[in-house]
Design a protein around this motif. Sequence first.
Motif, short mmCIF file in Angstrom:
data_model
loop_
_atom_site.label_atom_id
_atom_site.label_comp_id
_atom_site.label_asym_id
_atom_site.label_seq_id
_atom_site.Cartn_x
_atom_site.Cartn_y
_atom_site.Cartn_z
N GLY A 165 -107.17 9.05 36.21
CA GLY A 165 -106.12 9.53 37.10
C GLY A 165 -105.89 8.56 38.24
N ARG A 166 -105.02 8.97 39.15
CA ARG A 166 -104.71 8.09 40.28
C ARG A 166 -105.90 7.89 41.21
NH1 ARG A 166 -99.25 10.06 42.90
NH2 ARG A 166 -100.34 12.05 42.78
N ALA A 167 -106.88 8.77 41.17
CA ALA A 167 -108.10 8.61 41.98
C ALA A 167 -109.08 7.63 41.34
CB ALA A 167 -108.77 9.97 42.18
N GLY A 168 -108.78 7.17 40.11
CA GLY A 168 -109.66 6.22 39.43
C GLY A 168 -110.76 6.86 38.62
N LYS A 169 -110.89 8.17 38.69
CA LYS A 169 -111.94 8.88 37.95
C LYS A 169 -111.46 9.19 36.53
CE LYS A 169 -114.63 9.36 41.63
NZ LYS A 169 -114.77 10.60 42.36
N PRO A 170 -112.38 9.17 35.56
CA PRO A 170 -111.99 9.55 34.20
C PRO A 170 -111.45 10.97 34.15
CG PRO A 170 -114.13 8.46 34.20
CD PRO A 170 -113.78 8.72 35.64
N LEU A 171 -110.39 11.14 33.37
CA LEU A 171 -109.81 12.47 33.17
C LEU A 171 -110.64 13.21 32.13
CD1 LEU A 171 -106.02 11.52 32.99
CD2 LEU A 171 -107.33 12.29 34.98
N ARG A 172 -110.69 14.53 32.26
CA ARG A 172 -111.43 15.33 31.29
C ARG A 172 -110.45 16.20 30.50
NH1 ARG A 172 -112.85 18.44 36.16
NH2 ARG A 172 -111.83 20.46 35.94
N PRO A 173 -110.72 16.40 29.22
CA PRO A 173 -109.81 17.23 28.43
C PRO A 173 -109.97 18.70 28.80
CG PRO A 173 -111.68 16.53 27.10
CD PRO A 173 -111.82 15.85 28.43
N GLU A 174 -108.84 19.40 28.84
CA GLU A 174 -108.84 20.83 29.11
C GLU A 174 -107.69 21.44 28.31
OE1 GLU A 174 -107.90 23.31 33.01
OE2 GLU A 174 -109.79 22.19 33.18
N GLY A 175 -108.03 22.05 27.19
CA GLY A 175 -107.01 22.55 26.29
C GLY A 175 -106.21 21.39 25.73
N ASP A 176 -104.88 21.47 25.85
CA ASP A 176 -104.04 20.38 25.35
C ASP A 176 -103.63 19.42 26.47
OD1 ASP A 176 -102.34 22.04 26.72
OD2 ASP A 176 -100.79 22.10 25.16
N GLN A 177 -104.37 19.44 27.59
CA GLN A 177 -104.06 18.57 28.71
C GLN A 177 -105.29 17.77 29.13
OE1 GLN A 177 -102.48 21.09 31.82
NE2 GLN A 177 -100.52 21.34 30.77
#
Length: 198
Positions: A165-177
Amino acid sequence: MGDSTTIQASADVAESARLGARTRVWHLAQIRENAVLGADCNIGRGAYIGPGVVLGDGCKIQNHALVYEPARLGDGVFIGPAAVLTNDEFPRAVNPDLTPKTEDDWHRVGVTIGTGASIGARAVCIAPVTIGEWALVAAGAVVTKDVAPHALVVGVPAHRVGWVGRAGKPLRPEGDQWVCPDTGERYTQVGERLTPVG
């Protein structure tokens, strides 16, 4: 020079270079002819900014990074220590007849980096490539093809292992997002692209 621009005495800044307000150039850095640096940039010790390179506002070029022309960096781009943005697809010191190459003997190609993207320490971006907005290139990676916005790429050659994300942290999956754990921002993935939700 912009208001409150700081240039250390040992730095080499061409008279034709344009530096934005509050930009800082540290010891032994070199800013070449016609380079354009936005406001609030920070150019680290021993860094090199080539002729005509354009940096947006708020860029941070760490110590000994090399940004060769005709690179174009958006706002808020981070270039880690000793990272290299190349500019020659077929590098040679001489022509096939062993005569030294001149300016007329090669065609410069550049690296383009989108807003907020980060290039890790000692990473190499092999021009011509485009690094998408908010992407993150891991330390030591070698980028040989375009990187999608928000992609996290690692390795030699670099390949995508996740999203950030814009914060530089890895995104985590949550449902279809995909969700940023820090900001709560949400994204949907279509193929190899992320799209912000909302």
